[in-house]
Design a protein around this motif. Structure first.
Motif, PDB file in Angstrom:
ATOM      1  N   GLY A 120      -6.341 130.009  13.392  1.00  0.00           N
ATOM      2  CA  GLY A 120      -6.856 131.355  13.181  1.00  0.00           C
ATOM      3  C   GLY A 120      -8.221 131.566  13.817  1.00  0.00           C
ATOM      4  N   GLN A 121      -8.512 130.778  14.832  1.00  0.00           N
ATOM      5  CA  GLN A 121      -9.791 130.945  15.535  1.00  0.00           C
ATOM      6  C   GLN A 121      -9.461 131.212  16.999  1.00  0.00           C
ATOM      7  N   GLN A 122      -9.040 132.422  17.287  1.00  0.00           N
ATOM      8  CA  GLN A 122      -8.512 132.637  18.630  1.00  0.00           C
ATOM      9  C   GLN A 122      -9.575 132.589  19.722  1.00  0.00           C
ATOM     10  N   SER A 123     -10.798 132.867  19.369  1.00  0.00           N
ATOM     11  CA  SER A 123     -11.793 133.019  20.438  1.00  0.00           C
ATOM     12  C   SER A 123     -12.423 131.705  20.838  1.00  0.00           C
ATOM     13  N   THR A 124     -12.076 130.629  20.144  1.00  0.00           N
ATOM     14  CA  THR A 124     -12.806 129.401  20.408  1.00  0.00           C
ATOM     15  C   THR A 124     -12.106 128.483  21.403  1.00  0.00           C
ATOM     16  N   LEU A 125     -10.959 128.934  21.915  1.00  0.00           N
ATOM     17  CA  LEU A 125     -10.227 128.053  22.825  1.00  0.00           C
ATOM     18  C   LEU A 125     -11.076 127.638  24.022  1.00  0.00           C
ATOM     19  N   SER A 126     -11.803 128.596  24.585  1.00  0.00           N
ATOM     20  CA  SER A 126     -12.539 128.271  25.810  1.00  0.00           C
ATOM     21  C   SER A 126     -13.551 127.161  25.560  1.00  0.00           C
ATOM     22  N   VAL A 127     -14.195 127.204  24.390  1.00  0.00           N
ATOM     23  CA  VAL A 127     -15.164 126.163  24.067  1.00  0.00           C
ATOM     24  C   VAL A 127     -14.490 124.812  23.958  1.00  0.00           C
ATOM     25  N   VAL A 128     -13.351 124.793  23.255  1.00  0.00           N
ATOM     26  CA  VAL A 128     -12.667 123.529  23.051  1.00  0.00           C
ATOM     27  C   VAL A 128     -12.131 122.979  24.372  1.00  0.00           C
ATOM     28  N   VAL A 129     -11.622 123.905  25.215  1.00  0.00           N
ATOM     29  CA  VAL A 129     -11.136 123.468  26.523  1.00  0.00           C
ATOM     30  C   VAL A 129     -12.275 122.811  27.307  1.00  0.00           C
ATOM     31  N   GLU A 130     -13.450 123.419  27.293  1.00  0.00           N
ATOM     32  CA  GLU A 130     -14.581 122.848  28.012  1.00  0.00           C
ATOM     33  C   GLU A 130     -14.941 121.478  27.438  1.00  0.00           C
ATOM     34  N   CYS A 131     -15.000 121.415  26.093  1.00  0.00           N
ATOM     35  CA  CYS A 131     -15.401 120.182  25.423  1.00  0.00           C
ATOM     36  C   CYS A 131     -14.402 119.058  25.690  1.00  0.00           C
ATOM     37  N   VAL A 132     -13.160 119.295  25.274  1.00  0.00           N
ATOM     38  CA  VAL A 132     -12.134 118.262  25.410  1.00  0.00           C
ATOM     39  C   VAL A 132     -11.876 117.974  26.881  1.00  0.00           C
ATOM     40  N   GLY A 133     -11.778 119.042  27.668  1.00  0.00           N
ATOM     41  CA  GLY A 133     -11.529 118.872  29.089  1.00  0.00           C
ATOM     42  C   GLY A 133     -12.618 118.050  29.751  1.00  0.00           C
ATOM     43  N   GLY A 134     -13.858 118.330  29.404  1.00  0.00           N
ATOM     44  CA  GLY A 134     -14.963 117.573  29.973  1.00  0.00           C
ATOM     45  C   GLY A 134     -14.841 116.105  29.628  1.00  0.00           C
ATOM     46  N   LEU A 135     -14.474 115.833  28.375  1.00  0.00           N
ATOM     47  CA  LEU A 135     -14.330 114.439  27.949  1.00  0.00           C
ATOM     48  C   LEU A 135     -13.195 113.751  28.705  1.00  0.00           C
TER      49      LEU A 135
END
Lengths: 298, 318, 316
Positions: free
Chosen positions: B291-306
């Motif tokens: 239920g947190q639709q707007s946070t995908l971009s942050v998570v993508v950056e975080c996880v993707g960066g890792l």
């Protein structure tokens, strides 16, 4: 795709319009006058200032963001169904709620287009002329929800409070409005969002020239020493929600201590959340005015 | 299992994306299907177009720059976008900003970004091959300049106006507007199709300039064409969803690991499909489960960066 | 050497101007008998001037060292994730202990910044050898990951503008006595680098060459990164991110004098100090009595300078 959405909107509008032959009202919004088909029953609200004013009018929103940030909004609003966050409405949840009016403003004001297919959307953003716009919104809500009498009462109470604070401020000298960010400061003048402290209360600016700007200015502690105001009103940008921040620590230095404001103990720390999260909401405005009155009447 | 993946990676990716897309469209359709289905379809289309645009732009850029660890977003496009938003809010105010006709605003954003890209890539005209590095550096430097300017404006802005800036400078894959998607998406799709058509020539280009020229490739012209495509794709995707820094780097890194980097005919679709899978899958999890639709971009950056760091450390990305 | 003398000469009038210029209209010459003038001088003018000089010198030196270590002229200390690490630390302390004194917040942010650099070190040690160019990229990605976390938390708690103003907007407007002393440590770290100057030059030849010449490359590498990270961390938490100094000054000096660090480090330090001081004076004067952050002034001037450098010489 668009056409489908519009069809759905038209269909739902027709469905709503059949029983409600209530008179259409025209209300003033941030984007000019808007005509509402009838009295809204279910309203989804994505702006804290709007929730604040609506609650003051006795209207409980049917849908609110998940976090309200300001503690004084009470149980009713907190219990309302959550239809997204302050930053982004959950369109499916809003559609599921089927509101007949959606209120946006401030940080959610960019979401109008996305919400429009669900229900009529009004943008109730409060700009830099806070007091006048807060009153305009109050009046508009009263008109839209058929609570004109209550809105008039509240407006009268707000005016009375403003007059009382202005009287307390009479002959109290000059003021400077500061926003602290950690070790750094900005000053805001009469034309800015915090300018109502000067214009509504009649406290002259400690330094001319701040007044034409709608935005603030980066200043140094020397600037405070030089302007030497009688009153300093401080808003702490670094205050975590509902917590006292460290603005006092920032201003705890010999340059500030040398000012008339410090010597007379007239540095006032305003609660930040009502000012920039619910800025212009009725209850928040009254709260800030009460803080000002208590300080000025000291 | 791994053997099957190695043999038909593209088919598998496509299947995976189909499944996710179907789940995204039809999972948990409530009584409001008439409104929700078109909404989801718009978002799905938007994610696929934007994901593919970013992935293809990154592959093209890396091929021109002869470097597997670069992304067009470091060239200051994101910073330029943020500066535009900040300056607009500062000049015309929050209400004025949200009253701008969206097509006009979109056109303005894309126009400014493409103009900037043309000026930047124009520095390459009639110059030697080593100047690509210099052009990239120029972009990076301009990015710092844009960031310091928008930082100053944001510093003196009042908190309420700032919150409006904040809401538009934060990438969100759900904010995509149907009208803009039609305009921008068709341009982006045309550019992607052209990139696919150039696959063979891109393979030659990847061999390096001297080899490519000796094989008879019109290197200069191809380079400018490819950069023009990059400019268009980056501008459109940024104007549609906001700035995304490492997303392209990550999906292309994964595509390299999966299909190798020697053939663009495989690399381009693989990267585009992986981008779609990451976005649609991520949005499915965040929208429906958390239920947190707007946070995908942050998570993508975080996880993707890792993930990318891990690939780097394992020496999988060169 | 003449260059060093010239720069030092330039620093004298610049410093004098800095001591005389500020929002308060006092006659600095009257500090002997005017208590207000004395207060302004000792609490605001002198600390600010010292802070600018220390920051400029330390950042420029840190820039040279980093460029020697990664053998790339185009990296600067701000690209190792240090600033973003500091931001994460500051967010944490602000949320957990909002009323903590400023110095405590600064120390927590510094500790987080140093921890980030330590992480960065651990990461680049695991990189495949000879992949020197990956070093700045790892820094960028690490910074991006941390930035994403900062953005997410700051967004939820409405603290982004606060973090942005405190840490990302490089400016000396908040500097007064008692709020800049951490910069002396940064200055000391930069001075320590001078002692090891020759070893950094060897490191710049490449790891294998340096090892063959009998250098303990690991130790020198760590020492260099420690200097870079301490300087960056302390500057960020005290005055905020300041772009370009660590990039432009080393490049200009190396064009004029080559890469003998023993000779050029003092010039780099003086050059950095002079550049930042000139920009800070400009920032104080442009919108007097209001301030323009030195980071913004440097953003404009530094990018112009750098692009000029870039387009005058063939790219290396």
């Amino acid at each position: 795709m668009l056409r489908l959405a519009r069809l759905a909107a038209v269909a739902s509008a027709i469905a709503f319009a059949v029983p409600a032959v209530a008179a259409a009202v025209e209300i003033e919004t941030a984007k000019g006058p808007v005509t509402l088909a009838g009295t809204p029953e279910k309203v989804a609200v994505f702006d804290i200032a709007a929730i604040d004013t609506l609650l003051a009018l006795g209207i409980v929103p049917a849908g609110v963001p998940d976090k309200l940030y300001v503690p004084y909004l009470g149980e009713d609003a907190a219990k309302a169904p959550k239809v997204g966050t302050l930053f982004e409405p959950n369109l499916e949840a809003v559609a599921g709620l089927a509101p007949d009016l959606i209120v946006i403003g401030g940080r959610s004001s960019t979401q109008g287009d996305a919400l429009a297919p669900i229900a009529p959307v009004i943008d109730m953003t409060i700009g830099s002329d806070v007091v006048a716009e807060a009153k305009a919104r109050l009046t508009a809500y009263g008109k839209a929800f058929g609570r004109e009498a209550r809105a008039a009462e509240l407006t009268a109470a707000l005016d009375a409070e403003l007059t009382a604070v202005a009287r307390a401020a009479e002959g109290q000298g000059t003021a400077l409005v500061l926003l602290t960010n950690g070790t750094k400061l900005s000053a805001y003048g009469a034309g800015s969002r915090f300018g109502w402290i000067h214009s509504a209360l009649g406290l002259p600016q400690a330094r001319e020239g701040l007044k034409t700007d709608t935005h603030g200015d980066a200043i140094s502690f020397e600037f405070i020493a030089e302007t030497n105001p009688d009153w300093i009103f401080v808003i702490d940008r670094g205050a975590a929600i509902g917590e006292a921040g460290s603005a006092a620590a920032t201003l705890d230095n010999p340059l500030v201590k040398g000012t008339r404001a410090a010597k007379a103990e007239q540095i006032v720390y305003l609660s930040p959340a009502p000012i920039y999260i619910a800025g212009g909401g009725y209850t928040s405005l009254m709260g800030t005015l009460a803080e000002l009155k208590a300080a000025l009447a000291k | 299992m791994m053997a099957v993946v190695r043999a038909h990676p593209l088919a598998l990716l496509a299947l995976c994306l189909l499944g996710l897309g179907a789940a995204y469209l039809f999972a948990g359709l409530g009584p409001n299907a008439g409104f929700i289905l078109p909404l989801r379809a718009t978002r799905l289309g938007g994610m696929l177009v934007v994901g593919a645009s970013i992935a293809v732009a990154t592959v093209l850029f890396q091929t021109v720059a002869q470097n597997r660890i670069l992304t067009p977003s470091i060239m200051g496009f994101d910073a330029l976008y943020v500066l535009m938003q900040t300056a607009l809010v500062a000049v015309i105010g929050a209400v004025g900003f949200t009253s701008l006709p969206k097509a006009l605003k979109f056109g303005l954003e894309v126009g400014v970004m493409i103009t900037a890209a043309v000026l930047l890539f124009g520095t390459l005209l009639g110059r030697g091959p080593r100047d690509v590095a210099r052009m990239i550096l120029t972009g990076v430097i301009l990015g710092v300049l844009f960031r310091s300017l928008s930082g100053f404006v944001a510093r003196v802005m009042d908190p309420n106006a700032y919150s409006v800036v904040q809401s538009v400078t934060f990438a969100s894959f759900t904010r995509i507007d149907a009208t803009l998607l039609l305009i921008g998406g068709s341009a982006a799709l045309a550019a992607i199709a052209l990139a696919f058509a150039l696959s063979r020539r891109l393979d030659v280009m990847a061999l390096g300039r001297p080899v490519a020229v000796s094989l008879g490739l019109g290197y200069e012209r191809l380079m400018l064409l490819v950069l023009a495509l990059v400019a268009l794709l980056v501008s459109v995707s940024t104007a549609l969803v906001g700035p995304v820094a490492f997303f392209g780097l990550i999906v292309v890194g994964l595509a390299h690991a999966l299909v190798g980097a020697d053939r663009h005919a495989r690399l381009l679709p693989a990267a585009a499909l992986i981008a779609g899978i990451v976005l649609v899958g991520g949005q499915l999890i965040f929208e429906r489960l958390i239920g947190q639709q707007s946070t995908l971009s942050v998570v993508v950056e975080c996880v993707g960066g890792l993930v990318f760091l891990w690939l780097l450390l394992k020496g999988r990305v060169r | 050497m003449r260059l060093a003398a010239l720069l030092t000469l330039a620093l004298i009038p610049l410093s004098a101007l800095s001591l005389m210029l500020g929002a308060a209209s006092v006659d600095v010459a009257a500090i002997g008998h005017d208590p207000q003038a004395a207060l302004i001088f000792w609490v605001s003018r002198l600390p600010r001037t010292l802070a600018v000089l220390l920051t400029g010198a330390a950042l420029a030196v840190a820039g040279v060292i980093l460029q020697q270590i990664v053998r790339n002229r185009f990296v600067e200390p701000g690209t190792t994730g240090t600033g973003e690490g500091a931001a994460l630390g500051l967010l944490a302390i602000t949320l957990l202990a909002p009323g903590a004194p400023i110095i405590v917040k600064m120390l927590v942010a510094s500790a987080a910044a140093l921890a980030t650099t330590f992480l960065f070190l651990r990461l680049i040690r695991r990189l495949p050898p000879r992949e020197v160019l990956l070093v700045p990229l790892v820094g960028l990605i690490l910074a991006g990951v941390l930035q994403a976390a900062v953005t997410f938390i700051g967004w939820q708690t409405d603290l982004l503008q606060y973090i942005g103003t405190w840490l990302m907007s490089g400016e000396f407007s908040g500097v007064i006595a008692g709020r800049y002393e951490l910069l002396w440590i940064a200055g000391a770290a930069a001075a320590l680098a001078y002692v090891y100057a020759d070893r950094f030059v060897l490191l710049g030849l490449g790891r294998d060459a340096a090892t063959n010449l009998g250098l303990d490359t690991e130790r020198v590498l760590h020492l260099g990164l420690a200097v870079v990270s301490i300087v960056t961390a302390l500057v960020v938490v005290t005055v905020g991110m300041i772009p370009f100094v660590g990039l432009v000054v080393p490049n200009l000096v190396s064009r004029l004098m080559g890469d003998n660090l023993r000779q050029s480090l003092p010039v780099v330090a003086a050059g950095g100090a002079a550049l930042v001081l000139a920009c800070d004076i400009l920032g104080r004067a442009v919108r007097y009595p209001y301030e323009v952050p030195v980071g913004t002034v440097l953003g404009v001037l530094g990018s112009a300078l750098f692009l000029w450098l870039l387009y005058r010489q063939p790219a290396r």
